[in-house]
Design a protein around this motif. Sequence first.
Motif, PDB file in Angstrom:
ATOM      1  N   SER A  39       0.855  -1.184   0.000  1.00 57.46           N
ATOM      2  CA  SER A  39       0.000   0.000   0.000  1.00 57.46           C
ATOM      3  C   SER A  39       0.890   1.232   0.000  1.00 57.46           C
ATOM      4  O   SER A  39       2.096   1.162   0.255  1.00 57.46           O
ATOM      5  CB  SER A  39      -0.891   0.015   1.240  1.00 57.46           C
ATOM      6  N   LEU A  40       0.313   2.403  -0.263  1.00 59.71           N
ATOM      7  CA  LEU A  40       1.080   3.645  -0.243  1.00 59.71           C
ATOM      8  C   LEU A  40       1.679   3.887   1.135  1.00 59.71           C
ATOM      9  O   LEU A  40       2.843   4.289   1.261  1.00 59.71           O
ATOM     10  CB  LEU A  40       0.178   4.817  -0.654  1.00 59.71           C
ATOM     11  N   ALA A  41       0.892   3.618   2.178  1.00 54.62           N
ATOM     12  CA  ALA A  41       1.391   3.830   3.536  1.00 54.62           C
ATOM     13  C   ALA A  41       2.572   2.920   3.824  1.00 54.62           C
ATOM     14  O   ALA A  41       3.568   3.341   4.444  1.00 54.62           O
ATOM     15  CB  ALA A  41       0.273   3.592   4.545  1.00 54.62           C
ATOM     16  N   ASN A  78       5.641   4.197   1.773  1.00 54.87           N
ATOM     17  CA  ASN A  78       6.183   5.423   2.363  1.00 54.87           C
ATOM     18  C   ASN A  78       6.913   5.137   3.675  1.00 54.87           C
ATOM     19  O   ASN A  78       7.947   5.748   3.974  1.00 54.87           O
ATOM     20  CB  ASN A  78       5.071   6.442   2.595  1.00 54.87           C
ATOM     21  N   ARG A  79       6.368   4.199   4.438  1.00 56.70           N
ATOM     22  CA  ARG A  79       7.002   3.872   5.713  1.00 56.70           C
ATOM     23  C   ARG A  79       8.386   3.258   5.484  1.00 56.70           C
ATOM     24  O   ARG A  79       9.360   3.621   6.150  1.00 56.70           O
ATOM     25  CB  ARG A  79       6.119   2.917   6.509  1.00 56.70           C
ATOM     26  N   GLU A  80       8.490   2.345   4.526  1.00 57.14           N
ATOM     27  CA  GLU A  80       9.776   1.703   4.269  1.00 57.14           C
ATOM     28  C   GLU A  80      10.779   2.695   3.675  1.00 57.14           C
ATOM     29  O   GLU A  80      11.972   2.685   4.031  1.00 57.14           O
ATOM     30  CB  GLU A  80       9.592   0.499   3.339  1.00 57.14           C
ATOM     31  N   ILE A  81      10.310   3.560   2.783  1.00 55.44           N
ATOM     32  CA  ILE A  81      11.216   4.566   2.203  1.00 55.44           C
ATOM     33  C   ILE A  81      11.672   5.543   3.282  1.00 55.44           C
ATOM     34  O   ILE A  81      12.841   5.951   3.319  1.00 55.44           O
ATOM     35  CB  ILE A  81      10.520   5.309   1.047  1.00 55.44           C
ATOM     36  N   SER A  82      10.771   5.897   4.182  1.00 56.06           N
ATOM     37  CA  SER A  82      11.138   6.802   5.274  1.00 56.06           C
ATOM     38  C   SER A  82      12.191   6.182   6.183  1.00 56.06           C
ATOM     39  O   SER A  82      13.077   6.879   6.700  1.00 56.06           O
ATOM     40  CB  SER A  82       9.907   7.183   6.096  1.00 56.06           C
ATOM     41  N   ASP A 124       2.251   4.191  -7.678  1.00 55.17           N
ATOM     42  CA  ASP A 124       2.784   5.333  -8.415  1.00 55.17           C
ATOM     43  C   ASP A 124       2.978   6.562  -7.524  1.00 55.17           C
ATOM     44  O   ASP A 124       3.887   7.359  -7.754  1.00 55.17           O
ATOM     45  CB  ASP A 124       1.853   5.696  -9.577  1.00 55.17           C
ATOM     46  N   GLN A 125       2.126   6.696  -6.514  1.00 55.05           N
ATOM     47  CA  GLN A 125       2.225   7.872  -5.643  1.00 55.05           C
ATOM     48  C   GLN A 125       3.498   7.881  -4.807  1.00 55.05           C
ATOM     49  O   GLN A 125       3.846   8.903  -4.226  1.00 55.05           O
ATOM     50  CB  GLN A 125       1.016   7.949  -4.705  1.00 55.05           C
ATOM     51  N   ALA A 126       4.221   6.749  -4.739  1.00 53.92           N
ATOM     52  CA  ALA A 126       5.462   6.681  -3.962  1.00 53.92           C
ATOM     53  C   ALA A 126       6.706   6.793  -4.836  1.00 53.92           C
ATOM     54  O   ALA A 126       7.822   6.825  -4.328  1.00 53.92           O
ATOM     55  CB  ALA A 126       5.524   5.365  -3.180  1.00 53.92           C
ATOM     56  N   LEU A 177      12.530   8.013  -5.652  1.00 49.30           N
ATOM     57  CA  LEU A 177      13.592   8.561  -6.498  1.00 49.30           C
ATOM     58  C   LEU A 177      14.343   9.685  -5.790  1.00 49.30           C
ATOM     59  O   LEU A 177      15.581   9.768  -5.864  1.00 49.30           O
ATOM     60  CB  LEU A 177      13.006   9.067  -7.814  1.00 49.30           C
ATOM     61  N   LEU A 178      13.622  10.531  -5.089  1.00 52.58           N
ATOM     62  CA  LEU A 178      14.273  11.674  -4.445  1.00 52.58           C
ATOM     63  C   LEU A 178      15.085  11.258  -3.227  1.00 52.58           C
ATOM     64  O   LEU A 178      16.118  11.863  -2.923  1.00 52.58           O
ATOM     65  CB  LEU A 178      13.220  12.728  -4.079  1.00 52.58           C
ATOM     66  N   VAL A 179      14.645  10.229  -2.519  1.00 49.89           N
ATOM     67  CA  VAL A 179      15.477   9.697  -1.431  1.00 49.89           C
ATOM     68  C   VAL A 179      16.744   9.063  -2.010  1.00 49.89           C
ATOM     69  O   VAL A 179      17.826   9.164  -1.412  1.00 49.89           O
ATOM     70  CB  VAL A 179      14.678   8.687  -0.591  1.00 49.89           C
TER      71      VAL A 179
END
Length: 647
Positions: free
Chosen positions: A4-6, A9-13, A41-43, A48-50
């Motif tokens: 999921s997006l959450a 995002n959590r793993e990328i964070s 797609d929203q992640a 990429l920026l991280v």
Amino acid sequence: MTRSLAEANREISRVRGLPYGAARTQAAEQQARLVEAEGPDQARAYALLVLVESYVWAGEVDRAYLPFTQAVRWYDEHPEHLDETDVHQLFWSFKWMVGHLSDFPDVPAAQIEATLADMERRYAVAGLGHDAVAYEKFCWARKRGAPDVDELYEQWVRTPRDDFSQCEVCDPGDRATYLVERGDVEDAARLIEQTLAEGGTCATEPADMLARLATLHLEAGRAQEAAATHRRAVAALADSESDMAGARGARFVLLARGGQPRRALRALASDARLLQRADTPDDTFWFLADVVAGTSALLPDHATLPVELDGVPVRDVTGLRDWADSRAAALARAFDARNGTDRYARSLADARATRPTVARLDLDVIPATGPDAPPAGGTVASAVADDVAAGESAFARAERLTEAGDVVAAAAAWLEAAREAEAAGRLADAGLALAEAARCAQEASDDDGAAATYPGAVARMRAGGTPVPDVVPVVVAWAPAAVVTGTGAAVVDVVDGLLGELADVPADADAPVDPVAQAAGAELDERLSYARRRARADLHDTAARVLASLGGDHLPDAARRAARAAEGYAGVDAVADAAHAFWLAGRLHAGLGAVDEAVWNLESAVEGFAMVRQHDHRGEVVSALVDVLRGAGRDERADEVLRSLTR
């Protein structure tokens, strides 16, 4: 199963929360691949920026350009998939690309200018401030030595700050650097001193500004101010992030020009990795140019002074100067060819012309004749006399000065306290006072004075009956100064002697037992046993680190002792210390080619740092572990380790 997006995002964070280095970079690459293959797609922009951020701050800016352009294209094609934070990070990344791409001579000037023009256009369309653009225009002109650099500097300093301006502490530091370059030295010094007085800090400041200010003081003949500022710069360097090549190069030049050749070469030895590769080729050039400047100042008087630097095939100062000049000249040609100017060649020519300053640095905190010499003269001696007249004891004076942070005056006071204690027959107190004097000297960057003082401190403490566990912290403190001054073997000898006195004494099975005394004594015995076991671990750890610094045939013994230290720390529940010792053992075993031992120790360190929530250290160890695993062809295990960082 698609995340999921959450979840994404959590793993990328979690990747973003890791310290910069190989583990973070590879984990970021892993996340970018996962999002591209599976979504959501929203992640994608976030991933990429991280990745861009990871490359930039790990010194791989050249690799950052591809994911940066991918993020820009994604923003242009699918702005609906980026949230406000993504957009802000994307515009911030333009500064890294423009500012750092020019640090690589193989990046064409046309690409840099096109990226800068795109940045300016996009900032204008988005209604953002102009300060970041004005700063990057000035920096690009300065790097080339362009004729309009003064005009662009003035435009930048007149531009109001905004949300995309650089750090408020770095800003005046960059201004001061350029003011020095164009000859406005007094204005630069005032700006630095004003900024330092405000107390701001960041990843690179105040170390950079202090290093620059120390040089300005020395060149102006203010030797005492230069020495005091240099000490502050060294202390600030210890807390700085990134390779700090500019401040470290300035330190070498300052010491070389100020009449401290041996201290200069020792400082350079600790920074030898920068001679081969700093964060960027531009950083490498300027560090090499500083080495050329410093060695030029040492010639001809110290031409044959021996030089030993890891990975650098030179034997003396003359050889070092020629080697650094050759490498710097090659980089200068590459940058000047790309830039269409001769700025780098002119800067290198200036470095070759560097000479000693008239002012001489005096960095001895403990007199060069040793800790038994009379107290230093001048203001310190006067202060001592005033305090004695006021009835303050030497120990009280030393403690007061130490608490006030005046380590130079405190060292002299501790020496006086040691003399008084020894004259009264209090050898243990005399040894403790000498140890405090040595510690003050260390804090003031006088490793020679500290290394000369610690042996006497330990000898007096032992002669005065100080318990061995209470002597051990002094030996631990002594070790770094001994390593710097090349006297580490003496520390190892003392360590081995103390270890022989720290074995637990077995109970006498035939002795009569008094239940009451037994109960009372058991608790005391446990406390004493704990203190001895902790002291043994500290001593093995100290010996391991000293032996590791000696290198060569000492490395296997260093690895064994590091492992013993780790086991000892684990036995007294000192988890963080055990993790550090496992980390050292893992690095040493890796260097010796013992892969299985390296992996086991590094995995133990990862587990230990995780237990005590020291995430930065955990990330650094994971980087080392992944390198070992990949070097051994265990890529699947390396990927598993990386994934564990985000769970």
